[in-house]
Design a protein around this motif. Structure first.
Motif, PDB file in Angstrom:
ATOM      1  N   ASN A  25       0.639  -1.209  -0.451  1.00  0.00           N
ATOM      2  CA  ASN A  25       0.108  -0.070   0.069  1.00  0.00           C
ATOM      3  C   ASN A  25       0.399   1.444  -0.108  1.00  0.00           C
ATOM      4  O   ASN A  25       0.295   2.329   0.138  1.00  0.00           O
ATOM      5  CB  ASN A  25      -1.060  -0.066   1.362  1.00  0.00           C
ATOM      6  CG  ASN A  25      -2.031  -1.210   1.194  1.00  0.00           C
ATOM      7  OD1 ASN A  25      -2.293  -1.323  -0.331  1.00  0.00           O
ATOM      8  ND2 ASN A  25      -2.889  -1.657   2.266  1.00  0.00           N
ATOM      9  N   SER A  26       2.140   1.099  -0.019  1.00  0.00           N
ATOM     10  CA  SER A  26       3.100   2.572   0.206  1.00  0.00           C
ATOM     11  C   SER A  26       3.356   2.657  -1.507  1.00  0.00           C
ATOM     12  O   SER A  26       2.557   1.845  -2.572  1.00  0.00           O
ATOM     13  CB  SER A  26       4.325   2.203   1.019  1.00  0.00           C
ATOM     14  OG  SER A  26       5.295   1.196  -0.379  1.00  0.00           O
ATOM     15  N   LEU A  27       3.543   4.336  -1.437  1.00  0.00           N
ATOM     16  CA  LEU A  27       3.648   4.324  -2.890  1.00  0.00           C
ATOM     17  C   LEU A  27       4.845   4.954  -3.372  1.00  0.00           C
ATOM     18  O   LEU A  27       5.825   5.537  -3.270  1.00  0.00           O
ATOM     19  CB  LEU A  27       3.168   6.514  -2.766  1.00  0.00           C
ATOM     20  CG  LEU A  27       1.294   6.813  -2.101  1.00  0.00           C
ATOM     21  CD1 LEU A  27       1.764   8.211  -2.076  1.00  0.00           C
ATOM     22  CD2 LEU A  27       1.042   6.159  -3.650  1.00  0.00           C
ATOM     23  N   GLN A  28       4.726   3.944  -4.190  1.00  0.00           N
ATOM     24  CA  GLN A  28       6.147   3.710  -4.948  1.00  0.00           C
ATOM     25  C   GLN A  28       5.958   3.503  -6.347  1.00  0.00           C
ATOM     26  O   GLN A  28       4.668   3.143  -6.913  1.00  0.00           O
ATOM     27  CB  GLN A  28       7.207   2.261  -4.613  1.00  0.00           C
ATOM     28  CG  GLN A  28       7.430   1.561  -2.844  1.00  0.00           C
ATOM     29  CD  GLN A  28       7.905   0.337  -2.433  1.00  0.00           C
ATOM     30  OE1 GLN A  28       7.560  -0.474  -2.933  1.00  0.00           O
ATOM     31  NE2 GLN A  28       7.918   0.942  -1.531  1.00  0.00           N
ATOM     32  N   ILE A  29       7.089   3.322  -7.612  1.00  0.00           N
ATOM     33  CA  ILE A  29       7.128   3.170  -8.439  1.00  0.00           C
ATOM     34  C   ILE A  29       5.970   1.833  -9.407  1.00  0.00           C
ATOM     35  O   ILE A  29       5.848   1.871  -9.788  1.00  0.00           O
ATOM     36  CB  ILE A  29       8.142   3.565  -9.335  1.00  0.00           C
ATOM     37  CG1 ILE A  29       7.719   3.463 -10.948  1.00  0.00           C
ATOM     38  CG2 ILE A  29       9.057   2.473  -9.062  1.00  0.00           C
ATOM     39  CD1 ILE A  29       7.612   4.973 -11.618  1.00  0.00           C
ATOM     40  N   PHE A  30       6.278   1.050  -8.398  1.00  0.00           N
ATOM     41  CA  PHE A  30       5.717  -0.683  -8.693  1.00  0.00           C
ATOM     42  C   PHE A  30       4.556  -0.341  -8.565  1.00  0.00           C
ATOM     43  O   PHE A  30       3.689  -0.653  -9.489  1.00  0.00           O
ATOM     44  CB  PHE A  30       6.530  -1.481  -7.882  1.00  0.00           C
ATOM     45  CG  PHE A  30       5.869  -2.484  -8.117  1.00  0.00           C
ATOM     46  CD1 PHE A  30       6.168  -3.421  -9.541  1.00  0.00           C
ATOM     47  CD2 PHE A  30       5.472  -3.563  -7.446  1.00  0.00           C
ATOM     48  CE1 PHE A  30       5.738  -4.744 -10.060  1.00  0.00           C
ATOM     49  CE2 PHE A  30       5.180  -4.621  -7.687  1.00  0.00           C
ATOM     50  CZ  PHE A  30       4.859  -5.003  -8.593  1.00  0.00           C
ATOM     51  N   SER A  31       4.005  -0.111  -7.605  1.00  0.00           N
ATOM     52  CA  SER A  31       2.496   0.203  -6.725  1.00  0.00           C
ATOM     53  C   SER A  31       2.016   0.671  -8.144  1.00  0.00           C
ATOM     54  O   SER A  31       0.865   0.199  -8.200  1.00  0.00           O
ATOM     55  CB  SER A  31       2.578  -0.084  -4.898  1.00  0.00           C
ATOM     56  OG  SER A  31       3.377   1.336  -5.133  1.00  0.00           O
ATOM     57  N   ILE A  32       2.645   2.080  -7.918  1.00  0.00           N
ATOM     58  CA  ILE A  32       1.195   2.782  -9.017  1.00  0.00           C
ATOM     59  C   ILE A  32       1.341   1.819 -10.261  1.00  0.00           C
ATOM     60  O   ILE A  32       0.096   2.632 -10.892  1.00  0.00           O
ATOM     61  CB  ILE A  32       2.756   4.251  -8.801  1.00  0.00           C
ATOM     62  CG1 ILE A  32       2.600   5.059  -7.331  1.00  0.00           C
ATOM     63  CG2 ILE A  32       1.747   5.333 -10.076  1.00  0.00           C
ATOM     64  CD1 ILE A  32       3.086   5.994  -6.828  1.00  0.00           C
ATOM     65  N   MET A  33       2.444   1.730 -11.429  1.00  0.00           N
ATOM     66  CA  MET A  33       1.886   1.657 -12.432  1.00  0.00           C
ATOM     67  C   MET A  33       1.099   0.069 -11.987  1.00  0.00           C
ATOM     68  O   MET A  33       0.508  -0.005 -13.256  1.00  0.00           O
ATOM     69  CB  MET A  33       3.005   0.798 -12.395  1.00  0.00           C
ATOM     70  CG  MET A  33       4.776   2.256 -12.995  1.00  0.00           C
ATOM     71  SD  MET A  33       6.267   1.458 -13.588  1.00  0.00           S
ATOM     72  CE  MET A  33       6.148  -0.177 -14.332  1.00  0.00           C
ATOM     73  N   MET A  34       1.379  -0.563 -10.779  1.00  0.00           N
ATOM     74  CA  MET A  34      -0.020  -2.334 -11.413  1.00  0.00           C
ATOM     75  C   MET A  34      -0.590  -1.165 -11.394  1.00  0.00           C
ATOM     76  O   MET A  34      -1.370  -1.807 -12.101  1.00  0.00           O
ATOM     77  CB  MET A  34       0.335  -2.216  -9.809  1.00  0.00           C
ATOM     78  CG  MET A  34       1.798  -3.245  -9.795  1.00  0.00           C
ATOM     79  SD  MET A  34       1.925  -4.466 -10.992  1.00  0.00           S
ATOM     80  CE  MET A  34       0.622  -6.099 -11.088  1.00  0.00           C
ATOM     81  N   VAL A  35      -1.723  -0.314 -10.763  1.00  0.00           N
ATOM     82  CA  VAL A  35      -2.430   0.095 -10.577  1.00  0.00           C
ATOM     83  C   VAL A  35      -3.270   0.734 -11.461  1.00  0.00           C
ATOM     84  O   VAL A  35      -4.427   0.762 -12.266  1.00  0.00           O
ATOM     85  CB  VAL A  35      -3.300   1.722  -9.701  1.00  0.00           C
ATOM     86  CG1 VAL A  35      -3.932   2.207  -9.408  1.00  0.00           C
ATOM     87  CG2 VAL A  35      -3.240   1.115  -8.333  1.00  0.00           C
ATOM     88  N   PHE A  36      -1.850   0.994 -12.347  1.00  0.00           N
ATOM     89  CA  PHE A  36      -2.322   2.071 -13.634  1.00  0.00           C
ATOM     90  C   PHE A  36      -2.992   1.051 -14.465  1.00  0.00           C
ATOM     91  O   PHE A  36      -3.184   1.536 -15.301  1.00  0.00           O
ATOM     92  CB  PHE A  36      -0.862   3.135 -14.016  1.00  0.00           C
ATOM     93  CG  PHE A  36      -0.883   3.255 -15.265  1.00  0.00           C
ATOM     94  CD1 PHE A  36      -1.786   4.862 -15.852  1.00  0.00           C
ATOM     95  CD2 PHE A  36      -0.743   2.902 -16.950  1.00  0.00           C
ATOM     96  CE1 PHE A  36      -2.485   5.052 -17.246  1.00  0.00           C
ATOM     97  CE2 PHE A  36      -0.855   3.082 -18.066  1.00  0.00           C
ATOM     98  CZ  PHE A  36      -1.231   4.709 -18.179  1.00  0.00           C
ATOM     99  N   MET A  37      -1.899   0.153 -14.642  1.00  0.00           N
ATOM    100  CA  MET A  37      -1.513  -0.784 -15.149  1.00  0.00           C
ATOM    101  C   MET A  37      -3.817  -1.612 -15.120  1.00  0.00           C
ATOM    102  O   MET A  37      -4.526  -2.020 -16.066  1.00  0.00           O
ATOM    103  CB  MET A  37      -1.361  -2.044 -15.648  1.00  0.00           C
ATOM    104  CG  MET A  37       0.275  -1.669 -15.798  1.00  0.00           C
ATOM    105  SD  MET A  37       0.008  -0.963 -17.708  1.00  0.00           S
ATOM    106  CE  MET A  37      -0.362  -2.528 -18.659  1.00  0.00           C
TER     107      MET A  37
END
Length: 192
Positions: free
Chosen positions: A99-111
């Motif tokens: 749940n942290s704001l990292q590039i990996f989690s942001i890209m996953m949510v974008f996809m």
């Protein structure tokens, strides 16, 4: 002076595969067994080219329109239920990304948002190849299920964004529009 030249031992004979490669293959012995030829094979026609053989008399039967429409509907249902297969995989990936704001989690949510939005916008083009006069009424239900599955994937994305704290759902997210509370009383320190 007589000299005897000895050149050493004679070279070994060539291997059997070299001899077989250099010599033409012997003619096959005539068929002496009682085993019949397989279906569609004729020993008389084996030496001839296929072009000289007679064309087969069986022709494929054309499929009826009812069968074609049934197959088209079946394939349309497979496409409509395809996002259901992605749902568990995406849920596990969203859980594992944290749940942290990292590039990996942001890209996953974008996809996660990109796929369903593109699917929703291309709903009619996805099912246009299955649409005929007979299947038009039945495809409405298929399209509705497809849209519902895409909305479930979007709901998973909204859940993930909320878990990351990016949705303004708490009172502290709206402090700019809060007014300062007016005190009912004031207390002052007195020297006395």
């Amino acid at each position: 002076m007589a000299s005897t030249a000895s050149s050493g031992p004679p070279p070994p004979p060539p291997p059997q595969w070299v001899v077989a490669l250099n010599n033409p293959a012997p003619a096959r012995p005539p068929k002496t067994s009682n085993i019949p030829d397989p279906p569609g094979f004729s020993s008389k026609a084996a030496g001839k080219q296929r072009a000289q053989q007679q064309p087969s008399t069986t022709t494929p039967t054309p499929s009826r329109p009812v069968e074609t429409d049934t197959l088209k509907l079946k394939k349309a249902w497979e496409i409509a239920l395809a996002p259901t297969k992605q749902l568990p995989m995406n849920a596990i990936m969203m859980y594992m990304s944290g749940n942290s704001l990292q590039i990996f989690s942001i890209m996953m949510v974008f996809m996660l948002f990109k796929g369903p939005i593109q699917g929703l916008m291309a709903t009619n083009t996805t099912f246009s190849k299955f649409e005929t006069d007979a299947t038009r009424g039945k495809l409405v239900g298929v399209k509705a299920v497809y849209v519902l599955m895409q909305l479930l994937l979007l709901a998973l994305g909204v859940w993930k964004v909320n878990a990351m704290g990016l949705l303004p759902t708490t009172r502290s997210d709206w402090l700019a529009w809060e007014s300062e509370r007016e005190p009912l009383e004031r207390a002052f320190f007195a020297f006395g």
